[in-house]
Design a protein around this motif. Sequence first.
Motif, PDB file in Angstrom:
ATOM      1  N   LEU A 115      10.884  43.093  23.110  1.00  0.00           N
ATOM      2  CA  LEU A 115      10.822  43.590  21.738  1.00  0.00           C
ATOM      3  C   LEU A 115      11.931  44.591  21.458  1.00  0.00           C
ATOM      4  O   LEU A 115      12.488  44.634  20.354  1.00  0.00           O
ATOM      5  CB  LEU A 115       9.451  44.229  21.480  1.00  0.00           C
ATOM      6  N   GLU A 116      12.260  45.387  22.471  1.00  0.00           N
ATOM      7  CA  GLU A 116      13.378  46.312  22.302  1.00  0.00           C
ATOM      8  C   GLU A 116      14.675  45.554  22.034  1.00  0.00           C
ATOM      9  O   GLU A 116      15.471  45.927  21.171  1.00  0.00           O
ATOM     10  CB  GLU A 116      13.534  47.185  23.544  1.00  0.00           C
ATOM     11  N   GLN A 117      14.905  44.456  22.784  1.00  0.00           N
ATOM     12  CA  GLN A 117      16.127  43.693  22.615  1.00  0.00           C
ATOM     13  C   GLN A 117      16.142  42.976  21.261  1.00  0.00           C
ATOM     14  O   GLN A 117      17.182  42.886  20.611  1.00  0.00           O
ATOM     15  CB  GLN A 117      16.273  42.675  23.757  1.00  0.00           C
ATOM     16  N   ILE A 118      14.989  42.449  20.832  1.00  0.00           N
ATOM     17  CA  ILE A 118      14.917  41.818  19.515  1.00  0.00           C
ATOM     18  C   ILE A 118      15.211  42.839  18.422  1.00  0.00           C
ATOM     19  O   ILE A 118      15.964  42.582  17.476  1.00  0.00           O
ATOM     20  CB  ILE A 118      13.527  41.179  19.295  1.00  0.00           C
ATOM     21  N   TYR A 119      14.631  44.018  18.565  1.00  0.00           N
ATOM     22  CA  TYR A 119      14.829  45.084  17.584  1.00  0.00           C
ATOM     23  C   TYR A 119      16.299  45.488  17.540  1.00  0.00           C
ATOM     24  O   TYR A 119      16.900  45.608  16.473  1.00  0.00           O
ATOM     25  CB  TYR A 119      13.942  46.277  17.947  1.00  0.00           C
ATOM     26  N   PHE A 120      16.884  45.682  18.728  1.00  0.00           N
ATOM     27  CA  PHE A 120      18.280  46.079  18.808  1.00  0.00           C
ATOM     28  C   PHE A 120      19.184  44.986  18.251  1.00  0.00           C
ATOM     29  O   PHE A 120      20.142  45.246  17.525  1.00  0.00           O
ATOM     30  CB  PHE A 120      18.648  46.378  20.263  1.00  0.00           C
ATOM     31  N   GLY A 121      18.865  43.719  18.591  1.00  0.00           N
ATOM     32  CA  GLY A 121      19.646  42.613  18.070  1.00  0.00           C
ATOM     33  C   GLY A 121      19.557  42.510  16.563  1.00  0.00           C
ATOM     34  O   GLY A 121      20.539  42.212  15.881  1.00  0.00           O
ATOM     35  N   GLY A 122      18.378  42.803  15.986  1.00  0.00           N
ATOM     36  CA  GLY A 122      18.226  42.777  14.539  1.00  0.00           C
ATOM     37  C   GLY A 122      19.030  43.852  13.855  1.00  0.00           C
ATOM     38  O   GLY A 122      19.615  43.651  12.787  1.00  0.00           O
ATOM     39  N   ILE A 123      19.088  45.047  14.472  1.00  0.00           N
ATOM     40  CA  ILE A 123      19.882  46.134  13.904  1.00  0.00           C
ATOM     41  C   ILE A 123      21.361  45.766  13.904  1.00  0.00           C
ATOM     42  O   ILE A 123      22.074  45.967  12.917  1.00  0.00           O
ATOM     43  CB  ILE A 123      19.651  47.439  14.697  1.00  0.00           C
ATOM     44  N   LEU A 124      21.840  45.210  15.012  1.00  0.00           N
ATOM     45  CA  LEU A 124      23.245  44.822  15.083  1.00  0.00           C
ATOM     46  C   LEU A 124      23.556  43.747  14.053  1.00  0.00           C
ATOM     47  O   LEU A 124      24.621  43.746  13.439  1.00  0.00           O
ATOM     48  CB  LEU A 124      23.579  44.317  16.485  1.00  0.00           C
ATOM     49  N   ASP A 125      22.627  42.821  13.853  1.00  0.00           N
ATOM     50  CA  ASP A 125      22.847  41.751  12.895  1.00  0.00           C
ATOM     51  C   ASP A 125      22.930  42.300  11.484  1.00  0.00           C
ATOM     52  O   ASP A 125      23.701  41.831  10.654  1.00  0.00           O
ATOM     53  CB  ASP A 125      21.708  40.724  12.996  1.00  0.00           C
ATOM     54  N   ASP A 126      22.139  43.331  11.174  1.00  0.00           N
ATOM     55  CA  ASP A 126      22.178  43.936   9.853  1.00  0.00           C
ATOM     56  C   ASP A 126      23.496  44.642   9.590  1.00  0.00           C
ATOM     57  O   ASP A 126      23.917  44.798   8.447  1.00  0.00           O
ATOM     58  CB  ASP A 126      21.030  44.938   9.694  1.00  0.00           C
ATOM     59  N   LEU A 271      14.048  26.265  14.315  1.00  0.00           N
ATOM     60  CA  LEU A 271      14.563  26.248  15.677  1.00  0.00           C
ATOM     61  C   LEU A 271      15.416  27.467  15.998  1.00  0.00           C
ATOM     62  O   LEU A 271      15.407  27.958  17.130  1.00  0.00           O
ATOM     63  CB  LEU A 271      15.377  24.963  15.877  1.00  0.00           C
ATOM     64  N   THR A 272      16.144  27.963  15.020  1.00  0.00           N
ATOM     65  CA  THR A 272      17.141  29.008  15.279  1.00  0.00           C
ATOM     66  C   THR A 272      16.531  30.240  15.913  1.00  0.00           C
ATOM     67  O   THR A 272      17.023  30.747  16.927  1.00  0.00           O
ATOM     68  CB  THR A 272      17.855  29.384  13.972  1.00  0.00           C
ATOM     69  N   SER A 273      15.462  30.749  15.329  1.00  0.00           N
ATOM     70  CA  SER A 273      14.856  31.978  15.851  1.00  0.00           C
ATOM     71  C   SER A 273      14.320  31.784  17.258  1.00  0.00           C
ATOM     72  O   SER A 273      14.351  32.704  18.081  1.00  0.00           O
ATOM     73  CB  SER A 273      13.731  32.441  14.924  1.00  0.00           C
ATOM     74  N   ARG A 274      13.860  30.585  17.574  1.00  0.00           N
ATOM     75  CA  ARG A 274      13.331  30.330  18.914  1.00  0.00           C
ATOM     76  C   ARG A 274      14.450  30.272  19.960  1.00  0.00           C
ATOM     77  O   ARG A 274      14.251  30.688  21.099  1.00  0.00           O
ATOM     78  CB  ARG A 274      12.527  29.030  18.896  1.00  0.00           C
ATOM     79  N   LEU A 275      15.600  29.750  19.562  1.00  0.00           N
ATOM     80  CA  LEU A 275      16.741  29.778  20.476  1.00  0.00           C
ATOM     81  C   LEU A 275      17.263  31.196  20.667  1.00  0.00           C
ATOM     82  O   LEU A 275      17.672  31.578  21.764  1.00  0.00           O
ATOM     83  CB  LEU A 275      17.859  28.873  19.943  1.00  0.00           C
ATOM     84  N   GLN A 276      17.245  31.974  19.597  1.00  0.00           N
ATOM     85  CA  GLN A 276      17.708  33.362  19.716  1.00  0.00           C
ATOM     86  C   GLN A 276      16.839  34.159  20.676  1.00  0.00           C
ATOM     87  O   GLN A 276      17.341  35.032  21.391  1.00  0.00           O
ATOM     88  CB  GLN A 276      17.703  34.023  18.336  1.00  0.00           C
ATOM     89  N   THR A 406      23.863  36.148  17.210  1.00  0.00           N
ATOM     90  CA  THR A 406      22.768  36.335  18.157  1.00  0.00           C
ATOM     91  C   THR A 406      23.127  37.435  19.137  1.00  0.00           C
ATOM     92  O   THR A 406      24.270  37.514  19.601  1.00  0.00           O
ATOM     93  CB  THR A 406      22.488  35.023  18.923  1.00  0.00           C
ATOM     94  N   TYR A 407      22.162  38.268  19.452  1.00  0.00           N
ATOM     95  CA  TYR A 407      22.364  39.349  20.415  1.00  0.00           C
ATOM     96  C   TYR A 407      22.034  38.845  21.815  1.00  0.00           C
ATOM     97  O   TYR A 407      20.942  38.324  22.064  1.00  0.00           O
ATOM     98  CB  TYR A 407      21.472  40.546  20.067  1.00  0.00           C
TER      99      TYR A 407
END
Length: 643
Positions: A115-126, A271-276, A406-407
């Motif tokens: 969850l930390e990595q998803i959160y961090f990846g979402g911030i970078l994407d923003d 599919l995209t979110s599941r691959l990410q 993708t992070y």
Amino acid sequence: MEKGWMKITNRWASAEYKLGVESFIQFAMANLGSEAEIRCPCIDCLNTKKVSSVVVKIHLIRRGIDPSYKTWVHHGKPIPVREPQDDDNLEHNEGIRNETSGEVPEDDNHLHDMLEQIYFGGILDDDIDELHINHERIDMHNFDELFNAAQRKAYPGCETTVLGFIVKMLHVKVYKKMSNDAFNLIMQIIKEMLPADCHETIPWTIYEAKKLLRDLGLGYVPIHACVNDCALFWKENANLENCPACNESRYKVNDGTGQKIPHKILRYFPLTSRLQRQYFCKKTAPDMTRHKDKRVDDGELRHPADGQEWKEFDERFPDFAADARNVRLGMATDGFNPFGNMSQSYSMWPVFMVPYNLPPWKCMKEPFCFMSLFIPGPSAIGRDIDVYLRPLIDELKELWQNGVQTYDSSSGQTFTMRACVLWTINDFPAYGIMSGWSTKGYLACPICNWDNISVGLRSKIGYLGARRYLPEHHVWRRSKLFNGKYEDRTRPLELSGKEILEQINSGTYKPFEKHTNNNNSKKRKGDEYEKNLNWGKKSILFDLPYWETLNLRHCLDVMHIGKNILDNLLGTLMGIDGKNKDTEKARKDLEDQQIRKELHLKRRANGSFEKPPAMYTLSRAERRLLQFLKIDQVPRWLCNKHL
């Protein structure tokens, strides 16, 4: 100990291999003490099952030992400290055991880290405004609540977090096939046992639990479909009340006052979110590039990356192959009856995506296969599957052309992830549905194409030119035992995807019409119906920019083919009613073709017919010779009823 025997392939005839098996079992029993059972390292069990030493010996001789199991850590050998290859093997075997056993994970740290990595990846994407925006981006505001649940304890003094508890409970629900009502009842019992402090912090119903996890971005999109499978009410048709093709109503009840209930609903799992997620997790991210980083290219076929199609794809698209993190997928689908009652006709079609970036012991396992579409019934969809594949194909085109940011948690960087589909995996009927090439009729073989010998028999169409695939000087080519003729033809030339597409688009592909090679063909009942099943229309898979360049576009499911061939072969040898292909109709077909006269039916004096025994027909006494195969190699129905 010497382990060269593990590489021997001729196990039955090799005394060295059998001696190696004996030494392995002695080694295991000496190190494990008086344990009655040991782990079996054969290529099927892979150290996931404990059986007796006798069974282990049988498995190793019949099936062979896993050649990658070089350090016998499950049989008493110490785990090496600095041997990466052996550590990988240990991870391989442990991974299979955990994934297939259905055990509930005990550690919440992996979930928290992901969850930390998803959160961090979402911030970078923003923060990257100029890059392509994914249609299912992470809602960071809702994700905050999920992230807090991963840190908040179930109640003061408890070691388990709220999110960890919910994930474990849903894990048990899935593996034990628990109903929603049973899940809610168990949760209420647990609620009564726990302190009142946690009553407001934990979701206590299946609805609330799924609502909490939905913020992970792993939900599905319901899309209404026409009752006649003409179109989806999606994108340009999203606001229509009637089908744009047949004008049928979108809803079952639409009187202005009643509730609107759609005739059919397609469940689309993006599919995209599941691959990410594979790159967000530190545990799976390194495995996504293992096919390039740790693969040994020694000519052995261990992974699809060792195959010719993968290598040719890299040569045709070097920009895609340049980044090992780009995902290569397989697409598999088949129909099934959800009620388990074959007397009730109902067919639903799930479509699964298989990520081949993962190592071979993971890519085909249940946790790593993604269901992208769930196509509703009640009838088989046939060639109308293209209508339901459209959302997935559109997403795959986007992933190929533009990719998505993708992070990567293993490197701490963002990259543009792209994806492609290498092939589909189906049984033979589904092969025709997915490819657009009918697997029935006079052109059922997509390899032979026009250059075939298809003959209309009494109840089916037969294909009698299989000997042309034999080597040029094979003795059977010069034998007249089959049809009274020699076989001088070479194997047909395989057409490329572009050539097949041109044939379909030109209108010359008519699988249910006789052609010049079929002078003896007979028109069969049902051919007119088959002509109307949309054959001769290109598959929607050709909308993928690279699809027509692939040499291996469709793969056949070996399980279905192997089982059917074995059943029919044994049924014919044993003369079993319902399984026997040597029927009276088959003998009459031989008579119509004027071949194999010794097998033609003979009329008795009373008007009945006698079927002469063929050279492959076994008497009841001869059938008993198959008793030694009874344990594993003969189907149970054959052993119980006919031996």
